[in-house]
Design an enzyme around this catalytic site. Structure first.
Site, PDB file in Angstrom:
ATOM      1  N   HIS A 153       0.834  -1.219   0.000  1.00 24.13           N
ATOM      2  CA  HIS A 153       0.000   0.000   0.000  1.00 24.13           C
ATOM      3  C   HIS A 153       0.861   1.258   0.000  1.00 24.13           C
ATOM      4  CE1 HIS A 153      -3.341  -2.726   1.221  1.00 24.13           C
ATOM      5  NE2 HIS A 153      -2.397  -3.269   1.972  1.00 24.13           N
ATOM      6  N   SER A 274      14.128  22.800 -14.938  1.00 24.26           N
ATOM      7  CA  SER A 274      12.912  23.551 -15.207  1.00 24.26           C
ATOM      8  C   SER A 274      13.299  24.912 -15.760  1.00 24.26           C
ATOM      9  CB  SER A 274      12.123  23.714 -13.909  1.00 24.26           C
ATOM     10  OG  SER A 274      11.291  24.853 -13.989  1.00 24.26           O
ATOM     11  N   LYS A 280      15.103  22.672  -9.741  1.00 20.47           N
ATOM     12  CA  LYS A 280      14.490  21.434 -10.212  1.00 20.47           C
ATOM     13  C   LYS A 280      15.454  20.499 -10.916  1.00 20.47           C
ATOM     14  CE  LYS A 280      10.005  21.166 -10.268  1.00 20.47           C
ATOM     15  NZ  LYS A 280       9.283  20.008  -9.951  1.00 20.47           N
ATOM     16  N   GLU A 287       9.639   9.291 -16.331  1.00 22.38           N
ATOM     17  CA  GLU A 287       8.224   9.608 -16.582  1.00 22.38           C
ATOM     18  C   GLU A 287       7.818   9.200 -17.999  1.00 22.38           C
ATOM     19  OE1 GLU A 287       7.021  13.563 -14.372  1.00 22.38           O
ATOM     20  OE2 GLU A 287       9.051  13.713 -15.154  1.00 22.38           O
TER      21      GLU A 287
END
Ligand code: ARG
Length: 457
Positions: A153, A274, A280, A287
């Site tokens: 979980h 970024s 960043k 991804e």
């Protein structure tokens, strides 16, 4: 190529909807190889004269060199790579080019080309998955003792080792390779010579062309030969399964790279910055591996729906088999290579993993097991006692291993000093010695087996 029966040319949109050349030119190598095998066979069988066959083959070899140099056809009027190559052959060698298509149809021709392409695609995927397996094994060996929280979980559950976690992906990739290998065994029969759908009356030798193209033999039913796209679906289904596995690993990298986790630092080579937030460091490659899996599932679904309910034999719908296969193959190749690079070069922050494993009461099961083993407490009762211990630790802001003995004994007097030996995360993982468990010795044994199976040191 087929104008004899027609008085008028195609509408502009007909030319456009009909043409597969923009995408199927990718099959040019397979198409020329198939044509050369066919011409050789026609010559050997006396269907063409030796001279005719030799002229055709020399022409095809010259076209091969032109295509290789980048001079690929693009005229939509030529419809597809099969017609485009035949028309170029006619430009080169004259009317004898028209004899190449004897005892063959574009239906068996495209089925052959596509099988050859997908066969190579399977081999390419297998080779790159092998490299991913090696990367996983190497990093797992490095981290057979590195403790991290194991989750259910996505909540801290029990400590495991990073090596064990990485080897879980090795298992998945091994199954993926075996799925491609299963499909590879089925694909290897040659449809060439099935002609349009019914076979041919010419005295062809399908065994000869099959052998020339590296097939185990000819397909057994001409209708099936030109209608079957199972092999492409086999590829897409295996690719789908593989991409799902890659997407799970990618997702874990995304989570692990986040600041609250801080389990890994992705190298610059697999991160992006970024344009506005200077701090960043985004896990874009991971991804995109996660995202590409969605597109691969889409490609698989696309061909399933194309094939569903099609009557025998060939229908033009089947021309739509190639774009999803090509797209999925390209996306899968990128995903595997990117994932391999990330596995090879990621910095694992093992101190951070250990700290989180220690802070999440992840050895609670070890305490309950200890009560069962050493104090003969029924497991359900041990579970309850341990729950109270966890609550006490939470209130005290301590780990289970840090709780003083008198606090433990106040909860249950059967607990004694020996319990501290099982409450550390190292003791916990070391105790999981069941076959396939996370104990470092088990993990090392599985790594040794995996290396032997891959034939690497
Ligand atoms: N371009 C076609 C395809 O990819 C080749 C087969 C054409 N066959 C036909 N009967 N029109 O499927």
């Amino acid at each position: 190529m087929w104008g004899g029966r027609f008085a008028a040319g195609p509408a502009a949109v007909m030319r456009e909807i009909n043409a597969s050349l923009p995408f199927d030119k990718r099959l040019w190598r397979q198409d020329i190889a198939g044509s050369i095998a066919h011409a050789n066979m026609l010559g050997a069988q006396g269907i063409l004269s030796a001279d005719e066959a030799a002229t055709i083959i020399a022409g095809l070899e010259a076209i091969h060199a032109e295509y290789e140099a980048g001079d690929l056809p693009h005229d939509l009027d030529l419809e597809d790579i099969h017609m485009a190559t035949e028309s170029r052959l006619a430009d080169k060698i004259g009317p004898v080019a028209g004899r190449l298509h004897t005892a063959r149809s574009r239906n068996d021709q495209v089925a052959t080309d596509f099988r050859l392409f997908v066969r190579d695609a399977m081999d390419e995927v297998d080779a790159s998955l092998y490299l991913l397996q090696r990367a996983l094994i190497d990093r797992a060996a490095e981290h057979a003792d590195s403790v991290m929280p194991g989750f259910t979980h996505l909540q801290s559950a029990q400590p495991v080792t990073l090596g064990h976690h990485l080897m879980a992906y090795h298992e998945m990739i091994a199954r993926d390779r075996s799925r491609f290998a299963d499909a590879r065994a089925r694909i290897n029969l040659s449809p060439l010579g099935a002609a349009a759908l019914a076979g041919t009356g010419f005295p062809t030798d399908r065994h000869m062309t099959a052998a020339a193209l590296g097939f185990d033999g000819p397909t057994r039913n001409s209708l099936d030969s030109v209608s079957d796209r199972d092999f492409a679906l086999d590829y897409l289904m295996a690719a789908t399964q593989c991409s799902l596995h890659l997407s799970r690993l990618a997702e874990e990298f995304v989570i692990w790279a986040s600041q609250p986790f801080g389990f890994i630092s992705l190298p610059d080579a697999y991160s992006t910055g970024s344009s506005i937030m200077p701090q960043k460091r985004n896990p874009d490659a991971a991804e995109l591996v996660r995202g590409h899996a969605g597109r691969i599932v889409g490609c698989m679904t696309s061909l399933c729906v194309t094939m569903k309910g099609l009557p025998l034999a060939y229908s033009k719908d089947m021309q739509d088999d190639k774009p999803p296969l090509f797209e999925a193959h390209d996306l899968l190749g990128l995903s595997i290579t990117a994932m391999t690079g990330m596995v090879e070069t990621t910095l694992f922050r093992t101190d951070r993993m250990r700290a989180l494993a220690e802070s999440g009461f992840s050895t609670a099961t070890d305490l309950a097991d200890w009560l069962v083993r050493e104090a003969n407490v029924p497991f359900r009762e041990a579970h309850h006692i341990t729950g109270r211990v966890v609550k006490a630790a939470e209130q005290a802001g301590a780990t289970l291993a840090d709780l003083p003995l008198d606090t433990l004994q106040a909860i249950d007097p059967r607990i004694d000093a020996r319990v501290h030996a099982v409450l550390t995360v190292d003791a916990s993982v070391a105790s999981r010695t069941s076959y396939g468990g996370t104990a470092p010795d088990q993990v090392r044994a599985r790594i040794a087996e995996a290396r032997a199976a891959l034939d690497v040191e």
